[in-house]
Design an enzyme around this catalytic site. Structure first.
Site, PDB file in Angstrom:
ATOM      1  N   VAL A   1      -8.406   6.805  14.008  1.00 12.47           N
ATOM      2  CA  VAL A   1      -9.145   7.968  14.505  1.00 12.47           C
ATOM      3  C   VAL A   1     -10.644   7.766  14.314  1.00 12.47           C
ATOM      4  O   VAL A   1     -11.444   7.952  15.238  1.00 12.47           O
ATOM      5  CB  VAL A   1      -8.657   9.265  13.821  1.00 12.47           C
ATOM      6  CG1 VAL A   1      -9.463  10.464  14.305  1.00 12.47           C
ATOM      7  CG2 VAL A   1      -7.175   9.481  14.109  1.00 12.47           C
TER       8      VAL A   1
ATOM      9  N   LEU B   1       4.242   2.600  17.974  1.00 14.43           N
ATOM     10  CA  LEU B   1       4.981   2.958  19.192  1.00 14.43           C
ATOM     11  C   LEU B   1       4.264   4.115  19.878  1.00 14.43           C
ATOM     12  O   LEU B   1       3.909   5.107  19.231  1.00 14.43           O
ATOM     13  CB  LEU B   1       6.417   3.373  18.850  1.00 14.43           C
ATOM     14  CG  LEU B   1       7.336   2.246  18.366  1.00 14.43           C
ATOM     15  CD1 LEU B   1       7.113   1.954  16.882  1.00 14.43           C
ATOM     16  CD2 LEU B   1       8.793   2.590  18.623  1.00 14.43           C
TER      17      LEU B   1
ATOM     18  N   HIS C   1       7.617   8.233   5.194  1.00  7.04           N
ATOM     19  CA  HIS C   1       8.543   8.012   6.311  1.00  7.04           C
ATOM     20  C   HIS C   1       8.958   6.540   6.237  1.00  7.04           C
ATOM     21  O   HIS C   1       8.113   5.666   6.066  1.00  7.04           O
ATOM     22  CB  HIS C   1       7.804   8.380   7.598  1.00  7.04           C
ATOM     23  CG  HIS C   1       8.233   7.682   8.843  1.00  7.04           C
ATOM     24  ND1 HIS C   1       9.509   7.780   9.334  1.00  7.04           N
ATOM     25  CD2 HIS C   1       7.554   6.913   9.721  1.00  7.04           C
ATOM     26  CE1 HIS C   1       9.579   7.080  10.462  1.00  7.04           C
ATOM     27  NE2 HIS C   1       8.413   6.540  10.716  1.00  7.04           N
TER      28      HIS C   1
ATOM     29  N   TYR D   1      13.961   5.024  15.535  1.00  5.75           N
ATOM     30  CA  TYR D   1      13.259   4.320  16.609  1.00  5.75           C
ATOM     31  C   TYR D   1      13.158   2.835  16.260  1.00  5.75           C
ATOM     32  O   TYR D   1      13.264   2.447  15.088  1.00  5.75           O
ATOM     33  CB  TYR D   1      11.882   4.937  16.892  1.00  5.75           C
ATOM     34  CG  TYR D   1      10.892   4.857  15.761  1.00  5.75           C
ATOM     35  CD1 TYR D   1      10.123   3.705  15.556  1.00  5.75           C
ATOM     36  CD2 TYR D   1      10.692   5.930  14.899  1.00  5.75           C
ATOM     37  CE1 TYR D   1       9.192   3.634  14.525  1.00  5.75           C
ATOM     38  CE2 TYR D   1       9.763   5.863  13.867  1.00  5.75           C
ATOM     39  CZ  TYR D   1       9.020   4.716  13.681  1.00  5.75           C
ATOM     40  OH  TYR D   1       8.114   4.638  12.662  1.00  5.75           O
TER      41      TYR D   1
ATOM     42  N   TRP E   1      -1.644  11.049  15.359  1.00  7.22           N
ATOM     43  CA  TRP E   1      -0.890   9.808  15.489  1.00  7.22           C
ATOM     44  C   TRP E   1      -1.736   8.760  16.210  1.00  7.22           C
ATOM     45  O   TRP E   1      -2.670   9.112  16.942  1.00  7.22           O
ATOM     46  CB  TRP E   1       0.378  10.040  16.308  1.00  7.22           C
ATOM     47  CG  TRP E   1       1.436  10.849  15.604  1.00  7.22           C
ATOM     48  CD1 TRP E   1       1.245  11.786  14.627  1.00  7.22           C
ATOM     49  CD2 TRP E   1       2.846  10.770  15.819  1.00  7.22           C
ATOM     50  NE1 TRP E   1       2.450  12.295  14.239  1.00  7.22           N
ATOM     51  CE2 TRP E   1       3.452  11.696  14.940  1.00  7.22           C
ATOM     52  CE3 TRP E   1       3.653  10.010  16.668  1.00  7.22           C
ATOM     53  CZ2 TRP E   1       4.836  11.872  14.895  1.00  7.22           C
ATOM     54  CZ3 TRP E   1       5.032  10.194  16.624  1.00  7.22           C
ATOM     55  CH2 TRP E   1       5.613  11.105  15.741  1.00  7.22           C
TER      56      TRP E   1
ATOM     57  N   THR F   1      -0.720   7.318  18.677  1.00  3.27           N
ATOM     58  CA  THR F   1      -0.442   7.668  20.071  1.00  3.27           C
ATOM     59  C   THR F   1      -1.539   8.543  20.690  1.00  3.27           C
ATOM     60  O   THR F   1      -1.902   8.361  21.854  1.00  3.27           O
ATOM     61  CB  THR F   1       0.911   8.424  20.136  1.00  3.27           C
ATOM     62  OG1 THR F   1       1.924   7.565  19.613  1.00  3.27           O
ATOM     63  CG2 THR F   1       1.262   8.859  21.534  1.00  3.27           C
TER      64      THR F   1
ATOM     65  N   ASP G   1      -9.020  35.855  27.056  1.00  2.81           N
ATOM     66  CA  ASP G   1      -9.181  37.132  27.747  1.00  2.81           C
ATOM     67  C   ASP G   1      -9.080  38.226  26.700  1.00  2.81           C
ATOM     68  O   ASP G   1      -8.288  38.142  25.773  1.00  2.81           O
ATOM     69  CB  ASP G   1      -8.185  37.306  28.898  1.00  2.81           C
ATOM     70  CG  ASP G   1      -6.741  37.334  28.454  1.00  2.81           C
ATOM     71  OD1 ASP G   1      -6.431  36.817  27.353  1.00  2.81           O
ATOM     72  OD2 ASP G   1      -5.903  37.872  29.193  1.00  2.81           O
TER      73      ASP G   1
HETATM   74  C1  LIG Z   1       5.652   4.234   8.613  1.00  2.00           C
HETATM   75  C2  LIG Z   1       4.797   4.868   9.656  1.00  2.00           C
HETATM   76  C3  LIG Z   1       5.109   4.683  10.970  1.00  2.00           C
HETATM   77  C4  LIG Z   1       4.322   5.271  11.965  1.00  2.00           C
HETATM   78  N1  LIG Z   1       4.620   5.022  13.249  1.00  2.00           N
HETATM   79  C5  LIG Z   1       3.821   5.488  14.213  1.00  2.00           C
HETATM   80  C6  LIG Z   1       4.067   5.177  15.567  1.00  2.00           C
HETATM   81  O1  LIG Z   1       4.993   4.442  15.873  1.00  2.00           O
HETATM   82  N2  LIG Z   1       3.261   5.716  16.513  1.00  2.00           N
HETATM   83  C7  LIG Z   1       2.229   6.526  16.183  1.00  2.00           C
HETATM   84  O2  LIG Z   1       1.535   6.987  17.069  1.00  2.00           O
HETATM   85  N3  LIG Z   1       1.956   6.845  14.909  1.00  2.00           N
HETATM   86  C8  LIG Z   1       2.722   6.343  13.917  1.00  2.00           C
HETATM   87  N4  LIG Z   1       2.469   6.654  12.617  1.00  2.00           N
HETATM   88  C9  LIG Z   1       1.392   7.610  12.307  1.00  2.00           C
HETATM   89  C10 LIG Z   1       0.052   6.918  12.336  1.00  2.00           C
HETATM   90  O3  LIG Z   1       0.120   5.726  11.629  1.00  2.00           O
HETATM   91  C11 LIG Z   1      -0.999   7.799  11.711  1.00  2.00           C
HETATM   92  O4  LIG Z   1      -0.868   9.093  12.143  1.00  2.00           O
HETATM   93  C12 LIG Z   1      -2.404   7.281  12.051  1.00  2.00           C
HETATM   94  O5  LIG Z   1      -2.516   5.941  11.727  1.00  2.00           O
HETATM   95  C13 LIG Z   1      -3.453   8.089  11.310  1.00  2.00           C
HETATM   96  O6  LIG Z   1      -4.710   7.534  11.567  1.00  2.00           O
HETATM   97  P1  LIG Z   1      -5.978   8.082  10.815  1.00  2.00           P
HETATM   98  O7  LIG Z   1      -7.123   7.275  11.247  1.00  2.00           O
HETATM   99  O8  LIG Z   1      -6.041   9.538  10.967  1.00  2.00           O
HETATM  100  O9  LIG Z   1      -5.650   7.877   9.273  1.00  2.00           O
HETATM  101  P2  LIG Z   1      -5.754   6.593   8.352  1.00  2.00           P
HETATM  102  O10 LIG Z   1      -5.410   5.367   9.046  1.00  2.00           O
HETATM  103  O11 LIG Z   1      -4.963   6.930   7.127  1.00  2.00           O
HETATM  104  O12 LIG Z   1      -7.267   6.545   8.021  1.00  2.00           O
HETATM  105  C14 LIG Z   1      -7.883   7.444   7.134  1.00  2.00           C
HETATM  106  C15 LIG Z   1      -8.885   6.669   6.350  1.00  2.00           C
HETATM  107  O13 LIG Z   1      -9.656   7.562   5.557  1.00  2.00           O
HETATM  108  C16 LIG Z   1     -10.013   6.872   4.393  1.00  2.00           C
HETATM  109  N5  LIG Z   1     -10.401   7.850   3.383  1.00  2.00           N
HETATM  110  C17 LIG Z   1      -9.655   8.834   2.842  1.00  2.00           C
HETATM  111  N6  LIG Z   1     -10.352   9.497   1.939  1.00  2.00           N
HETATM  112  C18 LIG Z   1     -11.568   8.928   1.871  1.00  2.00           C
HETATM  113  C19 LIG Z   1     -12.737   9.177   1.121  1.00  2.00           C
HETATM  114  N7  LIG Z   1     -12.792  10.159   0.215  1.00  2.00           N
HETATM  115  N8  LIG Z   1     -13.813   8.403   1.322  1.00  2.00           N
HETATM  116  C20 LIG Z   1     -13.781   7.387   2.229  1.00  2.00           C
HETATM  117  N9  LIG Z   1     -12.691   7.109   2.969  1.00  2.00           N
HETATM  118  C21 LIG Z   1     -11.609   7.874   2.801  1.00  2.00           C
HETATM  119  C22 LIG Z   1      -8.760   6.113   4.054  1.00  2.00           C
HETATM  120  O14 LIG Z   1      -9.017   5.031   3.213  1.00  2.00           O
HETATM  121  C23 LIG Z   1      -8.247   5.701   5.415  1.00  2.00           C
HETATM  122  O15 LIG Z   1      -8.660   4.395   5.769  1.00  2.00           O
HETATM  123  C24 LIG Z   1       3.229   6.073  11.602  1.00  2.00           C
HETATM  124  C25 LIG Z   1       2.924   6.265  10.270  1.00  2.00           C
HETATM  125  C26 LIG Z   1       3.694   5.675   9.302  1.00  2.00           C
HETATM  126  C27 LIG Z   1       3.324   5.891   7.872  1.00  2.00           C
END
Ligand SMILES: Cc1cc2nc3c(=O)[nH]c(=O)nc-3n(C[C@H](O)[C@H](O)[C@H](O)COP(=O)(O)OP(=O)(O)OC[C@H]3O[C@@H](n4cnc5c(N)ncnc54)[C@H](O)[C@@H]3O)c2cc1C
Length: 822
Positions: free
Chosen positions: A15, A52, A225, A259, A359, A361, A550
């Protein structure tokens, strides 16, 4: 050119990286992305996401987000290595219910413009030869789905953003948010303060920690998960090279909460079949430890939880019988009370934003929307289901967030009916009429924490009294769920006698003070400077003319307005827009007040003996409000009606509510009064063509497209938001229109989100639908090209079949408004 704002993005996951890319693409080049973990694999959820991308979802917004992720990731690479591998997506059904649901989902795909087919079992096996033909009944194939290589996409996006001026810095934990005068000024890190005009927390499941730094509720729950990689699968050997990685479609087996994805000659298996495993952030590596720990979001694999799904996996994919689990982990990511992401700005600290619970996605779509909000002030895609401020107060408690988020984990792949209420927690908010409603056998569904009667079993005997033309046709099993023919009896009594509707759950805001009028003038399309007692149906637009909401605004005093609103987003909007000089006070009065809609041709007979106040046509005209006493209860009565019948919305303090109910009920007996629920209400409102914001129209639509041009007062002297944008538009210039459809066979009820076909081609989708009891036909409102004029024959897709319908002039009932004005 003046310098763009300094932005600090917290989190370099998918993100944060997407956001840096989207912001720099818009010329905001002073972007710093900080992450507590090392770059590029920070240890967040993205670092190990199997990626995925199944795009289709009941939500049009989420599907659009996913579509943009596919489009964007297809166009990026790292040194020639792919970020999106469009292998397609296949969801298989092993039960007739699932197969039916896949047809329904295929309808959503068509509605939202995603190409898809429901295919038979043979075709499923042709697409994915590992699937056991004898176990499945068919599947949904979406050729544009596929695999996102999230960790690689982060690198590609970071490189692109850096080339435009962004800076990525790992191993830097944000420990606090600096602020002054109600605005962010920077973020604190162990190495010092990084100044910022805007801070966006993209901290994933750590989101609550960051929110707490500015006192902001972030209603998400980190849950583990399970995900496992098999060892070599003999049947996959030789299919893929290391670079391509996968060629079989990504696969969902939702009947077992599973999946699958391919990686060279192995399979990855994800499971939602296990118990919910909430994660306490305090137990994860913190601070300095994050630098050493490679993956704080990867918890040890609990094999016992995986054992049953491994068995199920081998049943669906017999090739796995000669393979074994190689590695596995319990990976952490965010769940929310309604499954949607969390986007928005802190209500207290300007410039502090969040984009979390997203996600892979949806990541590019969400990031684009946030970048648009920051740079342009509005997102091109409707965000009401993603806005962090969509929740009611009671839904922000940790107990609620925890229970509902876990429930969403459990139900993530369930077949869920659109009206299906959660079973728990319930009875969070009840109106003062609740005990009486229970006595009448109310069947409650839940919304916004409120218990809302949908019909009353006490009215069941009336079904036998229905005149032949009011007897509703039988429904199919799906449309009959959470519905009762009693709704027909309640609608009948509303049109022919009188009914009481509990309108308490509709959000009421009090806007008062010397600046109240000016604020409402600026934010709405109607003339607010009317005499005390005037009630106005009006729209709140955004700068581009999209409908934010509205509202029904009653002027109760020179400086006192009651605003009938759509929910917490309106409160948030009004509060943000209010001047900070104390000249306007805004209060949500919903909880401390109550409302009965007393409607029907005999409504006046009911109140006549209960009040000395004048409720005659002259005494209280249409769209006027006044204070009065009914049965001794001080009330504010407003002469308006969502159901299109004579009567009033009668407001009282919650403490007087029970008495108000009782006196109306008693006086109404001789006039055939009934208590009526939401099912009848929804039918009657559609017959009158009254729109429901969020369903029928959103910020993506202008007033003329939505058939609400009458609410834009062009001769208004005060300026208002959106005025310029809609100035040149009219009902004649629109390219699409919210259209009223009636179903030709007179009996097939649809429920919403179904695709609509014109000349056999997908042309729009259903927003609201109900059986119109007065007109004896099902009704559906749908977005359609303006060329689909009244009389046009269309078809609605329903579980893979087509239902013939006709574009019909609206409103269907009482276009002359004689019933309301009588
Ligand atoms: C096992 C598993 C399978 C999944 N499969 C899928 C899938 O098939 N398809 C899909 O769409 N999604 C999937 N997901 C979900 C997806 O991985 C996550 O929703 C997505 O990666 C979240 O991205 P993000 O950037 O929000 O969070 P993150 O990747 O967690 O990034 C957040 C970042 O913030 C940083 N951070 C936190 N606090 C601080 C702080 N205080 N100071 C500085 N940095 C900080 C962290 O270090 C981290 O790098 C899966 C998740 C898991 C766990």
């Amino acid at each position: 050119m003046s310098a763009t704002p300094r932005v600090v993005v917290i989190g370099a996951g998918i993100v944060g990286a997407n956001l840096a890319d989207e912001l720099t693409a818009r010329g905001w080049d002073r972007v710093t992305v900080l992450d507590q973990g090392p770059l590029p694999l920070t240890g967040g959820s993205t670092s190990h996401a199997p990626g995925l991308v199944f795009q289709t979802n009941a939500s049009r917004t989420m599907t659009a987000f996913a579509g943009y992720t596919v489009e964007k990731f297809t166009g990026i690479d790292v040194d020639g290595a792919w970020c999106f591998n469009q292998v397609g997506g296949l969801e298989v059904a092993t039960t007739p219910e699932r197969l039916a649901d896949l047809h329904r989902k295929q309808g959503w795909a068509t509605s939202w413009g995603v190409e898809s087919q429901v295919v038979d079992a043979d075709e499923c096996v042709r697409l994915h030869p590992l699937v056991d033909r004898d176990r499945i009944l068919g599947g949904l194939h979406i050729p544009s789905d596929g695999l996102a290589k999230a960790s690689r996409a982060v690198v590609a996006l970071a490189r692109r953003a850096e080339a435009r001026g962004a800076r990525f810095q790992g191993s830097t934990r944000v420990t606090g948010i600096e602020q002054a005068g109600g605005r962010v000024t920077g973020v604190r890190t162990p190495d010092g303060v990084v100044p910022a005009d805007v801070v966006v927390s993209c901290a994933g499941f750590w989101g609550q920690e960051l929110g707490a730094m500015v006192g902001m509720d972030v209603p998400l729950l980190p849950l583990a998960h399970q995900f496992a990689w098999t060892g070599q699968v003999p049947d996959l050997v030789g299919r893929n090279d290391e670079l391509g990685e996968a060629s079989l479609p990504i696969l969902r087996h939702q009947d077992q909460d599973l999946y699958f994805r391919e990686r060279v000659d192995r399979l990855g298996i994800g499971s939602y079949a296990h118990r919910p495993m909430p994660v306490d952030l305090r137990e994860l590596p913190q601070g300095e430890d994050v630098r050493e720990s490679s993956m704080p979001s990867m918890l040890p694999f609990t094999e016992e939880d995986f054992a049953p799904v491994w068995e199920q996996s081998r049943l669906l994919l017999p090739s796995l019988r000669s393979s074994k689990i190689d590695t596995g982990f319990n990976g952490v990511f965010s769940f929310t009370p309604d499954g949607g992401p969390l986007i928005g700005e802190s209500p207290d600290v300007a410039g502090f934003w969040i984009a979390e619970a997203v996600w892979v996605t949806h990541s590019a779509g969400v990031a684009r929307a946030v970048a648009q909000l920051l740079v342009d002030g509005r997102s091109e895609i409707d965000l009401h289901g993603c806005d962090v401020h969509r929740f009611e107060d009671v839904q922000l408690s940790p107990e609620y967030v925890s229970e509902t988020s876990q429930q969403n984990f459990v139900e993530v792949y369930d077949v869920v009916h659109p009206l299906q209420p959660r079973m728990s927690p319930r009875d969070l908010r009840v109106s003062p009429f609740h005990a009486r409603q229970q006595e009448l056998g109310a069947v409650f569904l839940e919304a916004g924490g409120w218990e809302r009667p949908h019909w009353y079993e006490a009215n069941a005997p009336l079904v036998d009294e229905l005149p032949a033309e009011w007897v509703p046709p039988e429904r199919d099993a799906w449309a009959a769920r959470f519905w009762s023919p009693i709704a027909a009896a309640e609608a009948w009594r509303t049109r022919t006698a009188v009914a009481m509707y509990d309108m308490t759950p509709l959000t009421r805001l009090e806007v008062s003070g010397p600046g109240a009028l000016a604020l409402l003038q600026r934010l709405t399309t109607g003339e607010m400077d009317k005499s005390v007692g005037a009630v106005t149906y009006t729209l709140a637009l955004d700068e581009a003319g999209g409908i934010r909401s509205d509202l029904t605004v009653a002027r109760l005093g020179e400086q006192l307005f009651q605003v009938g609103a759509n929910g917490p987003l309106d409160l948030d909007h009004l509060r943000r827009q209010a001047p900070d000089d104390g000249s306007v006070q805004i209060r949500d009065t919903t909880g401390g007040t109550c409302c009965i809609g007393l409607w029907g041709p005999r409504a006046r007979d009911v109140v006549r003996g209960l009040t000395a106040d004048d409720f005659s046509d002259d005494g209280l005209k249409y769209f006027r409000a006044k204070r009065a006493r009914i049965g001794g209860v001080p009330v504010t009565a407003m002469r308006l009606s969502y159901v299109g019948e004579l009567g009033w919305e009668i407001y009282a303090g919650a403490d007087n509510g029970r008495r108000l109910w009782d006196v109306l009920w008693a006086a109404g007996q001789e006039h055939g009064i009934v208590a009526a629920g939401r099912a009848a209400f929804n039918s009657l409102r559609l017959e009158k063509g009254y729109r429901a914001w969020g369903h029928d129209m959103t910020t993506e639509h202008d007033p003329y497209e939505a058939g609400l041009g009458f609410a834009v007062r062009r001769q208004k002297t005060a300026d208002f938001v959106g005025r310029q944008a809609v100035a040149g538009r009219s009902a004649d210039t629109v390219g699409r229109r919210l259209s009223c459809l009636t179903i030709d066979d007179g009996r097939s009820v649809v429920l919403g989100h179904e695709p609509v076909f014109v000349d056999g081609r997908p042309a729009g989708y259903v927003t609201s639908a109900a059986f119109g009891h007065t007109v004896g036909r099902p009704i559906a409102y749908a977005w359609l090209p303006a060329s689909a004029a009244v009389g046009t024959s269309v078809e609605i897709g329903y579980f893979g079949t087509r239902i013939a319908a006709t574009v019909t002039a609206e409103p269907l009932v009482d276009p002359g408004m004689t019933r309301l004005r009588g």
